[in-house]
Design a protein around this motif. Sequence first.
Motif, PDB file in Angstrom:
ATOM      1  N   MET A 219      -7.862   2.574 -59.070  1.00  0.00           N
ATOM      2  CA  MET A 219      -8.397   1.974 -57.850  1.00  0.00           C
ATOM      3  C   MET A 219      -8.686   0.501 -58.148  1.00  0.00           C
ATOM      4  N   LEU A 220      -8.102  -0.357 -57.353  1.00  0.00           N
ATOM      5  CA  LEU A 220      -8.354  -1.794 -57.451  1.00  0.00           C
ATOM      6  C   LEU A 220      -9.614  -2.099 -56.649  1.00  0.00           C
ATOM      7  N   ILE A 221     -10.585  -2.742 -57.284  1.00  0.00           N
ATOM      8  CA  ILE A 221     -11.844  -3.077 -56.618  1.00  0.00           C
ATOM      9  C   ILE A 221     -12.078  -4.573 -56.785  1.00  0.00           C
ATOM     10  N   THR A 222     -12.376  -5.235 -55.670  1.00  0.00           N
ATOM     11  CA  THR A 222     -12.656  -6.665 -55.724  1.00  0.00           C
ATOM     12  C   THR A 222     -13.824  -7.018 -54.809  1.00  0.00           C
ATOM     13  N   THR A 223     -14.542  -8.058 -55.187  1.00  0.00           N
ATOM     14  CA  THR A 223     -15.607  -8.560 -54.319  1.00  0.00           C
ATOM     15  C   THR A 223     -15.054  -9.535 -53.285  1.00  0.00           C
ATOM     16  N   ALA A 224     -13.786  -9.910 -53.434  1.00  0.00           N
ATOM     17  CA  ALA A 224     -13.142 -10.805 -52.463  1.00  0.00           C
ATOM     18  C   ALA A 224     -12.775 -10.032 -51.200  1.00  0.00           C
ATOM     19  N   ASN A 225     -12.505 -10.770 -50.140  1.00  0.00           N
ATOM     20  CA  ASN A 225     -12.137 -10.142 -48.870  1.00  0.00           C
ATOM     21  C   ASN A 225     -10.653  -9.835 -48.779  1.00  0.00           C
ATOM     22  N   ASP A 226      -9.883 -10.339 -49.717  1.00  0.00           N
ATOM     23  CA  ASP A 226      -8.456 -10.044 -49.775  1.00  0.00           C
ATOM     24  C   ASP A 226      -8.050  -9.969 -51.243  1.00  0.00           C
ATOM     25  N   ILE A 227      -6.789  -9.612 -51.472  1.00  0.00           N
ATOM     26  CA  ILE A 227      -6.287  -9.474 -52.834  1.00  0.00           C
ATOM     27  C   ILE A 227      -5.071 -10.392 -52.961  1.00  0.00           C
ATOM     28  N   PRO A 228      -5.198 -11.507 -53.657  1.00  0.00           N
ATOM     29  CA  PRO A 228      -4.059 -12.416 -53.790  1.00  0.00           C
ATOM     30  C   PRO A 228      -2.835 -11.686 -54.346  1.00  0.00           C
ATOM     31  N   GLY A 229      -1.692 -11.903 -53.703  1.00  0.00           N
ATOM     32  CA  GLY A 229      -0.462 -11.255 -54.130  1.00  0.00           C
ATOM     33  C   GLY A 229      -0.275  -9.856 -53.578  1.00  0.00           C
ATOM     34  N   TRP A 230      -1.204  -9.401 -52.769  1.00  0.00           N
ATOM     35  CA  TRP A 230      -1.142  -8.074 -52.161  1.00  0.00           C
ATOM     36  C   TRP A 230      -1.280  -8.213 -50.656  1.00  0.00           C
ATOM     37  N   GLU A 231      -0.691  -7.291 -49.941  1.00  0.00           N
ATOM     38  CA  GLU A 231      -0.869  -7.220 -48.492  1.00  0.00           C
ATOM     39  C   GLU A 231      -1.639  -5.951 -48.157  1.00  0.00           C
ATOM     40  N   ILE A 232      -2.576  -6.081 -47.265  1.00  0.00           N
ATOM     41  CA  ILE A 232      -3.345  -4.919 -46.807  1.00  0.00           C
ATOM     42  C   ILE A 232      -2.627  -4.327 -45.608  1.00  0.00           C
ATOM     43  N   ASP A 233      -2.135  -3.105 -45.779  1.00  0.00           N
ATOM     44  CA  ASP A 233      -1.378  -2.430 -44.719  1.00  0.00           C
ATOM     45  C   ASP A 233      -2.264  -1.604 -43.794  1.00  0.00           C
ATOM     46  N   GLU A 234      -3.357  -1.087 -44.332  1.00  0.00           N
ATOM     47  CA  GLU A 234      -4.209  -0.218 -43.523  1.00  0.00           C
ATOM     48  C   GLU A 234      -5.655  -0.352 -43.996  1.00  0.00           C
ATOM     49  N   VAL A 235      -6.569  -0.335 -43.055  1.00  0.00           N
ATOM     50  CA  VAL A 235      -7.999  -0.394 -43.346  1.00  0.00           C
ATOM     51  C   VAL A 235      -8.603   0.954 -42.963  1.00  0.00           C
ATOM     52  N   TYR A 236      -9.269   1.592 -43.920  1.00  0.00           N
ATOM     53  CA  TYR A 236      -9.866   2.913 -43.674  1.00  0.00           C
ATOM     54  C   TYR A 236     -11.356   2.840 -43.347  1.00  0.00           C
ATOM     55  N   GLY A 237     -11.950   1.687 -43.542  1.00  0.00           N
ATOM     56  CA  GLY A 237     -13.363   1.523 -43.205  1.00  0.00           C
ATOM     57  C   GLY A 237     -14.269   1.486 -44.419  1.00  0.00           C
ATOM     58  N   GLU A 238     -15.552   1.457 -44.115  1.00  0.00           N
ATOM     59  CA  GLU A 238     -16.569   1.328 -45.161  1.00  0.00           C
ATOM     60  C   GLU A 238     -16.651   2.597 -45.997  1.00  0.00           C
ATOM     61  N   VAL A 239     -16.817   2.384 -47.292  1.00  0.00           N
ATOM     62  CA  VAL A 239     -17.088   3.479 -48.217  1.00  0.00           C
ATOM     63  C   VAL A 239     -18.293   3.069 -49.067  1.00  0.00           C
ATOM     64  N   PHE A 240     -19.025   4.053 -49.537  1.00  0.00           N
ATOM     65  CA  PHE A 240     -20.171   3.723 -50.382  1.00  0.00           C
ATOM     66  C   PHE A 240     -20.457   4.838 -51.363  1.00  0.00           C
ATOM     67  N   GLY A 241     -21.185   4.466 -52.391  1.00  0.00           N
ATOM     68  CA  GLY A 241     -21.734   5.411 -53.353  1.00  0.00           C
ATOM     69  C   GLY A 241     -23.211   5.110 -53.465  1.00  0.00           C
ATOM     70  N   LEU A 242     -24.020   6.128 -53.580  1.00  0.00           N
ATOM     71  CA  LEU A 242     -25.468   5.961 -53.526  1.00  0.00           C
ATOM     72  C   LEU A 242     -26.138   6.856 -54.543  1.00  0.00           C
ATOM     73  N   THR A 243     -27.205   6.343 -55.142  1.00  0.00           N
ATOM     74  CA  THR A 243     -28.071   7.175 -55.976  1.00  0.00           C
ATOM     75  C   THR A 243     -29.497   6.667 -55.829  1.00  0.00           C
TER      76      THR A 243
END
Length: 106
Positions: A1-25
């Motif tokens: 899984m590629l994870i970034t704090t940026a809003n996009d990924i240089p060199g990549w195209e975002i084809d689909e947005v699935y929405g917010e995900v989170f992990g909590l403890t």
Amino acid sequence: MLITTANDIPGWEIDEVYGEVFGLTVRSRNIGSQLGAGLKSLVGGELKGMTKALVDSREQVIQRMVDEAEAKGANAIVAMRFDTSEMGSNWTEICAYGTAVRARKS
């Protein structure tokens, strides 16, 4: 899984947005670590037990966030952030969140 704090990924195209995900403890500090931290704060220095607990908690919430993203079909998470808050005098909430996306190399 590629994870970034940026809003996009240089060199990549975002084809689909699935929405917010989170992990909590929510973690509680044990009385021993609180006493040790209190004593250590008198002389200064790193609170190694507390640091380890925070690192462990962050790793756990990242994995929970990744699991949720994978369940939605994502292969990346953009705009990832951490949030922490105190809940009473002994509990700390730690959350990792971001936007799950399907991305491909452009």
